[in-house]
Design a protein around this motif. Structure first.
Motif, PDB file in Angstrom:
ATOM      1  N   ILE A  62      -6.507 -13.310  -3.025  1.00 48.47           N
ATOM      2  CA  ILE A  62      -5.882 -12.542  -4.114  1.00 48.47           C
ATOM      3  C   ILE A  62      -4.719 -13.376  -4.625  1.00 48.47           C
ATOM      4  O   ILE A  62      -3.766 -13.656  -3.887  1.00 48.47           O
ATOM      5  N   ASP A  63      -4.798 -13.816  -5.858  1.00 46.65           N
ATOM      6  CA  ASP A  63      -3.743 -14.644  -6.442  1.00 46.65           C
ATOM      7  C   ASP A  63      -2.565 -13.809  -6.947  1.00 46.65           C
ATOM      8  O   ASP A  63      -1.410 -14.210  -6.803  1.00 46.65           O
TER       9      ASP A  63
ATOM     10  N   ARG B 114       2.614   0.806  -0.991  1.00 42.38           N
ATOM     11  CA  ARG B 114       1.291   0.783  -0.345  1.00 42.38           C
ATOM     12  C   ARG B 114       0.462  -0.428  -0.783  1.00 42.38           C
ATOM     13  O   ARG B 114      -0.141  -1.116   0.035  1.00 42.38           O
ATOM     14  N   CYS B 115       0.415  -0.653  -2.093  1.00 39.15           N
ATOM     15  CA  CYS B 115      -0.393  -1.776  -2.605  1.00 39.15           C
ATOM     16  C   CYS B 115       0.192  -3.114  -2.169  1.00 39.15           C
ATOM     17  O   CYS B 115      -0.545  -4.037  -1.799  1.00 39.15           O
ATOM     18  N   THR B 116       1.511  -3.215  -2.207  1.00 36.34           N
ATOM     19  CA  THR B 116       2.165  -4.452  -1.779  1.00 36.34           C
ATOM     20  C   THR B 116       1.907  -4.713  -0.295  1.00 36.34           C
ATOM     21  O   THR B 116       1.570  -5.835   0.107  1.00 36.34           O
ATOM     22  N   LYS B 117       2.065  -3.674   0.510  1.00 41.05           N
ATOM     23  CA  LYS B 117       1.842  -3.810   1.954  1.00 41.05           C
ATOM     24  C   LYS B 117       0.414  -4.243   2.253  1.00 41.05           C
ATOM     25  O   LYS B 117       0.167  -5.019   3.192  1.00 41.05           O
ATOM     26  N   ALA B 118      -0.522  -3.769   1.448  1.00 37.44           N
ATOM     27  CA  ALA B 118      -1.932  -4.087   1.680  1.00 37.44           C
ATOM     28  C   ALA B 118      -2.271  -5.534   1.340  1.00 37.44           C
ATOM     29  O   ALA B 118      -3.138  -6.140   1.985  1.00 37.44           O
ATOM     30  N   VAL B 119      -1.604  -6.120   0.330  1.00 33.09           N
ATOM     31  CA  VAL B 119      -1.931  -7.507  -0.045  1.00 33.09           C
ATOM     32  C   VAL B 119      -1.067  -8.535   0.669  1.00 33.09           C
ATOM     33  O   VAL B 119      -1.458  -9.711   0.759  1.00 33.09           O
ATOM     34  N   LEU B 120       0.081  -8.141   1.191  1.00 32.29           N
ATOM     35  CA  LEU B 120       0.981  -9.124   1.803  1.00 32.29           C
ATOM     36  C   LEU B 120       0.345  -9.923   2.937  1.00 32.29           C
ATOM     37  O   LEU B 120       0.524 -11.149   2.997  1.00 32.29           O
ATOM     38  N   PRO B 121      -0.403  -9.309   3.865  1.00 37.80           N
ATOM     39  CA  PRO B 121      -1.008 -10.126   4.927  1.00 37.80           C
ATOM     40  C   PRO B 121      -1.956 -11.190   4.387  1.00 37.80           C
ATOM     41  O   PRO B 121      -2.021 -12.305   4.922  1.00 37.80           O
TER      42      PRO B 121
ATOM     43  N   ARG C  86      -0.788 -18.405   2.057  1.00 41.85           N
ATOM     44  CA  ARG C  86       0.446 -19.132   1.701  1.00 41.85           C
ATOM     45  C   ARG C  86       0.626 -19.301   0.192  1.00 41.85           C
ATOM     46  O   ARG C  86       1.204 -20.280  -0.283  1.00 41.85           O
ATOM     47  N   PHE C  87       0.173 -18.325  -0.562  1.00 36.62           N
ATOM     48  CA  PHE C  87       0.503 -18.265  -1.985  1.00 36.62           C
ATOM     49  C   PHE C  87       0.196 -16.862  -2.484  1.00 36.62           C
ATOM     50  O   PHE C  87      -0.542 -16.100  -1.862  1.00 36.62           O
ATOM     51  N   GLY C  88       0.801 -16.557  -3.633  1.00 34.69           N
ATOM     52  CA  GLY C  88       0.573 -15.263  -4.254  1.00 34.69           C
ATOM     53  C   GLY C  88       1.755 -14.874  -5.122  1.00 34.69           C
ATOM     54  O   GLY C  88       2.838 -15.488  -5.053  1.00 34.69           O
ATOM     55  N   HIS C  89       1.535 -13.893  -5.950  1.00 31.59           N
ATOM     56  CA  HIS C  89       2.571 -13.413  -6.855  1.00 31.59           C
ATOM     57  C   HIS C  89       2.372 -11.909  -7.015  1.00 31.59           C
ATOM     58  O   HIS C  89       1.258 -11.456  -7.287  1.00 31.59           O
TER      59      HIS C  89
ATOM     60  N   TYR D 214      13.556 -12.831   1.406  1.00 33.16           N
ATOM     61  CA  TYR D 214      13.122 -13.515   2.637  1.00 33.16           C
ATOM     62  C   TYR D 214      11.635 -13.868   2.699  1.00 33.16           C
ATOM     63  O   TYR D 214      11.240 -14.780   3.425  1.00 33.16           O
ATOM     64  N   VAL D 215      10.811 -13.189   1.927  1.00 30.18           N
ATOM     65  CA  VAL D 215       9.370 -13.463   1.976  1.00 30.18           C
ATOM     66  C   VAL D 215       8.995 -14.669   1.116  1.00 30.18           C
ATOM     67  O   VAL D 215       8.130 -15.460   1.491  1.00 30.18           O
TER      68      VAL D 215
END
Length: 286
Positions: free
Chosen positions: A80-81, A116-123, A129-132, A168-169
């Protein structure tokens, strides 16, 4: 492989316009919405212009639908970019007139849905090691406004949540965070918010009525007489979102119009894009 993007709340307005615009600019788009029966307009655009848009069911208040949508994307693309947290709902009532259920609902949709959506894509983004992650907030996330205290509180929460993650992320995992802050938007979103205030809010009488009438009169006058554009179209906001997504160094926060910029100026003049404060926080805590 194309960059892909998951956009929430794409049945109308900014979400729909963003899905179409991103697809036209080379993205593979996963356009999600709570009720896919409302996808007719988007489906017509997909067919007419042969757009690379895939419609998914996703209710930001239901973690199971969120996870299912994300699992579908990973099974298809393995990555997921970009996530655009756009889903939200207008709300305007006085504190006294707002029920417990409504307080929970407006917070659930406008703030916890983003979490919820952020927590689901963060892992996923952390492992790759990339994403926005782009969160659509509002000038109401910076400036409290009459009859909008619960909506503004939810958007203030999104602002604080996003700013904290960015501290920090981002550096640790190469995940960028941005907040796009529109002013007024001339879409169904605005009509819904006004309806909830004047009809559902039962402001046909009582001591708040004169204040509400002045508030509505002022809104109409600003929209018709202001030298700056108050209400933008969904497409105009979508264009800003695309700009942020395509930027090599995206801002932490950005307003979408000259009017919105001026409206928030007292809050933002010292650090318009938010990066200065985040860097100071990093220096202080990390």
């Amino acid at each position: 492989m194309k960059k892909n993007v998951l956009i929430t709340g794409t049945s109308t307005g900014v979400g729909l316009e963003s899905a179409v615009l991103f697809a036209k600019n080379g993205y593979k788009v996963y356009a999600s919405m709570r009720n896919t029966q409302k996808s007719t307009t988007l489906q017509e655009k997909i067919k007419a212009e042969n757009l690379d848009i895939h419609i998914l069911t996703l209710d930001v208040t239901d973690i199971q639908t969120i996870q299912k949508a994300i699992d579908t994307i990973i099974a298809e693309d393995g990555k997921i970019d970009l996530l655009v947290n756009n889903a939200g709902a207008g709300f305007g009532k006085t504190t006294e007139q707002t029920s417990e259920e409504e307080m929970q609902w407006v917070t659930d949709v406008n703030y916890l849905g983003v979490v919820r959506c952020t927590k689901a894509v963060l892992p996923i983004m952390r492992q790759q090691r990339f994403g926005h992650i782009i969160n659509i907030t509002s000038v109401g996330g910076l400036v409290g406004q009459p009859f909008n205290e619960f909506y503004c509180a939810a958007k203030f929460a999104v602002e604080g949540y996003t700013e904290s993650l960015a501290s920090y992320v981002s550096d640790a995992f190469n995940i960028k965070f941005s907040m796009v802050e529109p002013g007024g938007i001339s879409t169904e979103f605005m009509s819904s918010a006004i309806h909830k205030t004047s009809v559902d809010g039962q402001l046909s009488s009582g001591e708040y009525l004169p204040i509400f009438e002045r508030y509505m009169k002022g809104n109409l006058e600003r929209a018709s007489k202001s030298s700056l554009q108050v209400y933008q179209t969904g497409l105009e906001v979508a264009q800003v979102i695309l700009e942020v997504a395509n930027s090599a160094t995206p801002p932490l926060r950005i307003r979408t119009s000259e009017w919105a910029e001026k409206f928030c100026q007292l809050k933002t003049m010292g650090d318009p894009d938010g990066t200065k404060l985040v860097n100071e926080v990093k220096s202080a805590f990390l």
